[in-house]
Scaffold this active site. Structure first.
Site, mmCIF file in Angstrom:
data_model
loop_
_atom_site.group_PDB
_atom_site.id
_atom_site.type_symbol
_atom_site.label_atom_id
_atom_site.label_comp_id
_atom_site.label_asym_id
_atom_site.label_seq_id
_atom_site.Cartn_x
_atom_site.Cartn_y
_atom_site.Cartn_z
ATOM 1 N N LYS A 208 0.832 -1.213 0.000
ATOM 2 C CA LYS A 208 0.000 0.000 0.000
ATOM 3 C C LYS A 208 0.863 1.259 0.000
ATOM 4 O O LYS A 208 1.825 1.351 0.747
ATOM 5 C CB LYS A 208 -0.877 0.025 1.260
ATOM 6 C CG LYS A 208 -1.818 -1.139 1.372
ATOM 7 C CD LYS A 208 -2.506 -1.157 2.732
ATOM 8 C CE LYS A 208 -1.550 -1.394 3.864
ATOM 9 N NZ LYS A 208 -2.250 -1.628 5.166
ATOM 10 N N THR A 241 -7.299 9.874 7.903
ATOM 11 C CA THR A 241 -6.867 8.627 7.270
ATOM 12 C C THR A 241 -6.570 7.537 8.296
ATOM 13 O O THR A 241 -6.031 6.495 7.960
ATOM 14 C CB THR A 241 -5.601 8.837 6.410
ATOM 15 O OG1 THR A 241 -4.564 9.324 7.269
ATOM 16 C CG2 THR A 241 -5.841 9.808 5.284
ATOM 17 N N GLY A 243 -6.918 4.409 10.136
ATOM 18 C CA GLY A 243 -7.697 3.183 9.927
ATOM 19 C C GLY A 243 -7.854 2.771 8.474
ATOM 20 O O GLY A 243 -8.545 1.799 8.181
ATOM 21 N N THR A 244 -7.201 3.499 7.570
ATOM 22 C CA THR A 244 -7.341 3.137 6.145
ATOM 23 C C THR A 244 -6.802 1.727 5.874
ATOM 24 O O THR A 244 -7.378 0.967 5.103
ATOM 25 C CB THR A 244 -6.612 4.131 5.214
ATOM 26 O OG1 THR A 244 -5.308 4.377 5.742
ATOM 27 C CG2 THR A 244 -7.362 5.423 5.069
ATOM 28 N N GLY A 245 -5.667 1.406 6.526
ATOM 29 C CA GLY A 245 -5.052 0.095 6.278
ATOM 30 C C GLY A 245 -5.937 -1.039 6.779
ATOM 31 O O GLY A 245 -6.175 -2.021 6.056
ATOM 32 N N CYS A 246 -6.457 -0.894 8.001
ATOM 33 C CA CYS A 246 -7.344 -1.924 8.571
ATOM 34 C C CYS A 246 -8.588 -2.071 7.690
ATOM 35 O O CYS A 246 -9.065 -3.177 7.421
ATOM 36 C CB CYS A 246 -7.786 -1.524 9.976
ATOM 37 S SG CYS A 246 -6.416 -1.179 11.078
HETATM 38 N N1 ADP Z 1 -4.849 10.397 1.418
HETATM 39 C C1 ADP Z 1 -5.267 9.314 0.775
HETATM 40 N N2 ADP Z 1 -6.028 9.418 -0.343
HETATM 41 C C2 ADP Z 1 -6.464 8.324 -0.989
HETATM 42 N N3 ADP Z 1 -6.178 7.077 -0.614
HETATM 43 C C3 ADP Z 1 -5.431 6.891 0.485
HETATM 44 C C4 ADP Z 1 -4.918 7.990 1.244
HETATM 45 N N4 ADP Z 1 -4.217 7.499 2.292
HETATM 46 C C5 ADP Z 1 -4.280 6.164 2.198
HETATM 47 N N5 ADP Z 1 -4.984 5.778 1.101
HETATM 48 C C6 ADP Z 1 -5.277 4.409 0.682
HETATM 49 O O1 ADP Z 1 -5.695 3.716 1.849
HETATM 50 C C7 ADP Z 1 -5.214 2.398 1.851
HETATM 51 C C8 ADP Z 1 -4.343 2.167 3.082
HETATM 52 O O2 ADP Z 1 -3.052 2.644 2.807
HETATM 53 P P1 ADP Z 1 -1.949 3.092 3.832
HETATM 54 O O3 ADP Z 1 -2.346 4.372 4.478
HETATM 55 O O4 ADP Z 1 -0.684 3.072 3.073
HETATM 56 O O5 ADP Z 1 -1.992 1.904 4.896
HETATM 57 P P2 ADP Z 1 -1.804 1.958 6.461
HETATM 58 O O6 ADP Z 1 -3.048 2.586 7.030
HETATM 59 O O7 ADP Z 1 -1.647 0.544 6.840
HETATM 60 O O8 ADP Z 1 -0.600 2.800 6.714
HETATM 61 C C9 ADP Z 1 -4.480 2.241 0.526
HETATM 62 O O9 ADP Z 1 -5.352 1.710 -0.435
HETATM 63 C C10 ADP Z 1 -4.077 3.651 0.175
HETATM 64 O O10 ADP Z 1 -3.891 3.807 -1.207
HETATM 65 C C1 MP5 Z 2 -5.452 -1.418 17.359
HETATM 66 C C2 MP5 Z 2 -4.869 -0.853 16.124
HETATM 67 N N1 MP5 Z 2 -4.701 -1.645 15.051
HETATM 68 C C3 MP5 Z 2 -4.176 -1.132 13.911
HETATM 69 C C4 MP5 Z 2 -3.817 0.180 13.811
HETATM 70 C C5 MP5 Z 2 -3.211 0.725 12.548
HETATM 71 O O1 MP5 Z 2 -4.007 1.720 11.928
HETATM 72 P P1 MP5 Z 2 -3.349 3.050 11.316
HETATM 73 O O2 MP5 Z 2 -2.180 2.634 10.504
HETATM 74 O O3 MP5 Z 2 -4.402 3.656 10.464
HETATM 75 O O4 MP5 Z 2 -2.992 3.914 12.508
HETATM 76 C C6 MP5 Z 2 -3.987 0.992 14.953
HETATM 77 N N2 MP5 Z 2 -3.636 2.289 14.954
HETATM 78 N N3 MP5 Z 2 -4.527 0.440 16.088
HETATM 79 MG MG MG Z 3 -1.932 4.876 7.069
#
Ligand code: ADP
Ligand code: MP5
Ligand code: MG
Length: 526
Positions: A208, A241, A243-246
Site C-alpha cells: 500500500k 486517514t 484506519g485506512t489500512g485496517c
Molecule cells: N490520502 C489518501 N487518499 C487516498 N487514498 C489513500 C490515502 N491514504 C491512504 N490511502 C489508501 O488507503 C489504503 C491504506 O493505505 P496506507 O495508508 O498506506 O496503509 P496503512 O493505514 O496501513 O498505513 C491504501 O489503499 C491507500 O492507497
Molecule cells: C489497534 C490498532 N490496530 C491497527 C492500527 C493501525 O491503523 P493506522 O495505521 O491507520 O494507525 C492501529 N492504529 N490500532
Molecule cells: Mg496509514
C-alpha cells in the site's frame, strides 16, 4: 501444499466454494458470509477491531472479533497498549472457530510472537469447515508512529504466518521492515518489494502506498506472482486517514467471504476506502492529526437529519403538484410549492409524471429546502431514485409502483411512505408492509388521473375502518366539498389531498388559504 488450517488445501477453488455456500442450504436457511478478525482494539474506534467490524457491516458480511491487545488510542496517537495473555487470545479463537463457519480469517495487530503462535496453533486445530482464505495485514506501527508490534514478531511472520497467507497487505514501512529495512520510496521500489515479499510464500501481495512520499496519486501495488497491477486513485487531502489500512484489509476479507476473486476484492476495497475518505474528508472527530473516517457515509451534515418527523395531522392539507397545471399557469414547481406552503399546506407531494430526471432532481432539491425551512414534509410520487437523491422526507406509491416493503428497505426506517389504497385488503397490506399513511380515493370523479375508479365516500369510510393507519382522502376534492369528506367522521381520516383545487388556479396562495380555513372550520364543528 501447506496444511495449516486447511487454508491452502482449497487452492483456487475457494472462490466457487464460498459462492455456493452463501446460497440457500435449505429452503429457509441462508448461510451468511463470515469474517473473523484477529486484531487489536482501538479506543478511538478509527482502526483495529472497530474498523474491521464497521467495514464488514457496511459490506454485508458478519464479523466475529478476537482481540489481541487493547490500546488506549485517540486521534492524537496511542497512549498505551495492553497485550492480552496469549492463553486468553487462544480461548477467544477456540470459541469462535469451534462454532462459526468462518469464511475468511483476517489478522491485524499481532503484538507478540506468542500471540502469533496461538493463532497458528488454533488455525491448524480447527480445519477448514467454511474457511477459505487468510488475509494478513502486518500491522506494526500506527500512522501516528507508535510501535504496535515490534521487531520480535518479524521472524515468525516471515517464516510461519506469511507462507499461509492468501494475501498480505503491508504499507511501505511494514514492507520495508519485513524485508530487513530496504528503501521503498518509489512505485518501482514498491514493485520490487512486492516481488520479494511474494517469495516469502503468500499467494498475493498488496504493497500500500498511502504513505509514499511526494505522490499526488495514492498508488497500491498488487502482485500475483506473475503480473503486477497498479491501483491508482487521486490522493485525498484530509487528516482523516486513521484506519485506512485496517479498512482496506477487512474489505478485501469481506469481498472474499462473499465469493469474490482476489483481484476484484482488492479493487472493491480500494474503491471503498477511496469513497469513504472522499466523503469524510472534512468531518471533525477528535482534535488530533489522525481523524477517523465514516465507513457508512452517513455521519456528515447532521443538518440533513433535521428531517421533519411525520405526524398524522400533517395530512390535514396535503398538496400534490401537477406539471401540466404548472405549465398551463406558467409557473415553476418551486413557485407552486412555495405558494402552497405559504398558504398553509401541511405536507407536499411532488407528482411529476413527465419530468426529465435531471431537471426534476434540481427542482426537487429546491423544494426540499423550502419545505424543510418551513417544517413541512416533502414527499416524491413514485420516483424512489429522486427521493433518495434529493433527500426528500419520503415517497408516495401507488398499487402498481414499487411494493412498500421494498421501498422501506431502500429508504430506511425513518422515511415516510404513503400508499394509495381503494380496498380494505390493500389497506391491510399497507399496514403489514410498513407504510406510514394511506391515500384513499378517488373519492369524487376527477380528471387528473385517467381510468381511476371512484370509490365515493362509502369506499373511503371502508378503507378508514379497515386500517390502523392514518388516511388522507384524495380525488376531486376542493373548497366546495372538503367539508362533506371530513364529515364522515372516521377518527383516522386526517385530511384531504388536493391537486386541481390548488394548482389549476390562478392564485395558489389564496386558494391554499381558503382551503385551510374551510378545513379548520369543519374540524372545529366535528
Ligand atoms: N490520502 C489518501 N487518499 C487516498 N487514498 C489513500 C490515502 N491514504 C491512504 N490511502 C489508501 O488507503 C489504503 C491504506 O493505505 P496506507 O495508508 O498506506 O496503509 P496503512 O493505514 O496501513 O498505513 C491504501 O489503499 C491507500 O492507497
Ligand atoms: C489497534 C490498532 N490496530 C491497527 C492500527 C493501525 O491503523 P493506522 O495505521 O491507520 O494507525 C492501529 N492504529 N490500532
Ligand atoms: Mg496509514
Amino acid at each position: 501444499m501447506q496444511s495449516l488450517g486447511g487454508i491452502r488445501s482449497w487452492p483456487a477453488t475457494w472462490r466457487t466454494t464460498t459462492a455456493s455456500m452463501t446460497t440457500t442450504t435449505t429452503e429457509s436457511v441462508k448461510k451468511v458470509a463470515q469474517v473473523l478478525t484477529v486484531a487489536g482494539s482501538d479506543s478511538g474506534a478509527g482502526a483495529g477491531i472497530q474498523a474491521d467490524i464497521k467495514v464488514c457491516a457496511a459490506r454485508g458480511v458478519y464479523c466475529a472479533s478476537v482481540i489481541t491487545a487493547v490500546t488506549a488510542q485517540n486521534t492524537r496517537g496511542v497512549q498505551s497498549v495492553h497485550l492480552l495473555p496469549p492463553d486468553f487470545v487462544s480461548e477467544q479463537l477456540k470459541s469462535v472457530l469451534s462454532d462459526f463457519e468462518v469464511d475468511v480469517v483476517k489478522t491485524g495487530m499481532l503484538p507478540s510472537p506468542e500471540i502469533v503462535e496461538v493463532l497458528l496453533q488454533n488455525l491448524s486445530e480447527f480445519p477448514v469447515r467454511g474457511r477459505v482464505a487468510l488475509v494478513v495485514d502486518p500491522v506494526m506501527v500506527s500512522t501516528s508512529g507508535h510501535v504496535l508490534a515490534g521487531s520480535s514478531i518479524l521472524s515468525i511472520f516471515r517464516e510461519r504466518l506469511l507462507p499461509l497467507a492468501d494475501i498480505i497487505t503491508p504499507n511501505v514501512k511494514e514492507a520495508s521492515a519485513l524485508l530487513g529495512g530496504v528503501r521503498i520510496q518509489t512505485v518501482a521500489e514498491m514493485r520490487a518489494a512486492a516481488k520479494s515479499l511474494h517469495q516469502m510464500g503468500p499467494r498475493f501481495v498488496l504493497v500500500k502506498g498511502g504513505d509514499l512520499p511526494d505522490s499526488s496519486d495514492s498508488v497500491d501495488v498488487y502482485f500475483d506472482g506473475n503480473e503486477f497491477h497498479e491501483l491508482h486513485s487521486p490522493r485525498i487531502a484530509t487528516r482523516n486517514t486513521h484506519g485506512t489500512g485496517c479498512t482496506l484489509a477487512s474489505c478485501i476479507a469481506a469481498e472474499l467471504a462473499k465469493g469474490s476473486n482476489m483481484l476484484s476484492a482488492v479493487k472493491v476495497a480500494k474503491r471503498f476506502v477511496d469513497t469513504a475518505l472522499n466523503y469524510s474528508k472534512d468531518i471533525v472527530i477528535g482534535g488530533g492529526m489522525q481523524g477517523p473516517f465514516d465507513h457508512f457515509l452517513s455521519l456528515k451534515d447532521p443538518q440533513s437529519y433535521r428531517q421533519s418527523t411525520f405526524k398524522p395531522d400533517d395530512l390535514f392539507l396535503y398538496a400534490v403538484t401537477d406539471s401540466r397545471m404548472n405549465k398551463k399557469w406558467n409557473r415553476s414547481i418551486v413557485d407552486a410549492v412555495k405558494a402552497a406552503v405559504e398558504g398553509g399546506a401541511t405536507i407536499i407531494q411532488l407528482r411529476e409524471k413527465e419530468a426529465e430526471t435531471r431537471e426534476f432532481l434540481e427542482e426537487a432539491k429546491s423544494c426540499v429546502d423550502i419545505c424543510r425551512s418551513n417544517g413541512v414534509c416533502l414527499l416524491i410520487n413514485d420516483r424512489i431514485d429522486i427521493a433518495i437523491a434529493c433527500d426528500a422526507d419520503g415517497v408516495h406509491v401507488g398499487q402498481s409502483d414499487m411494493p412498500v416493503d421494498l421501498v422501506r428497505s431502500l429508504l430506511g426506517p425513518d422515511k415516510i411512505i404513503g400508499v394509495s389504497c381503494k380496498t380494505q385488503e390493500q389497506a391491510h397490506q399497507a399496514w403489514k408492509d410498513g407504510a406510514d399513511y394511506i391515500g384513499s380515493g378517488g373519492v369524487f370523479p376527477t380528471n387528473t388521473k385517467a381510468n381511476n375508479r371512484t370509490i365515493g365516500l362509502d369506499g373511503l369510510r371502508e378503507v378508514c375502518k379497515a386500517s390502523k393507519l392514518p388516511v388522507v382522502a384524495i380525488g376531486g376534492i376542493g373548497i366546495s366539498n372538503a367539508e362533506s369528506v371530513m364529515r364522515i367522521g372516521e377518527p383516522n381520516l386526517k385530511g384531504v389531498a388536493v391537486v386541481s383545487a390548488l394548482f389549476d388556479q390562478e392564485c395558489v396562495l389564496s386558494q391554499a388559504k381558503k382551503l385551510h380555513k374551510t378545513l379548520t372550520e369543519s374540524k372545529r364543528e366535528h
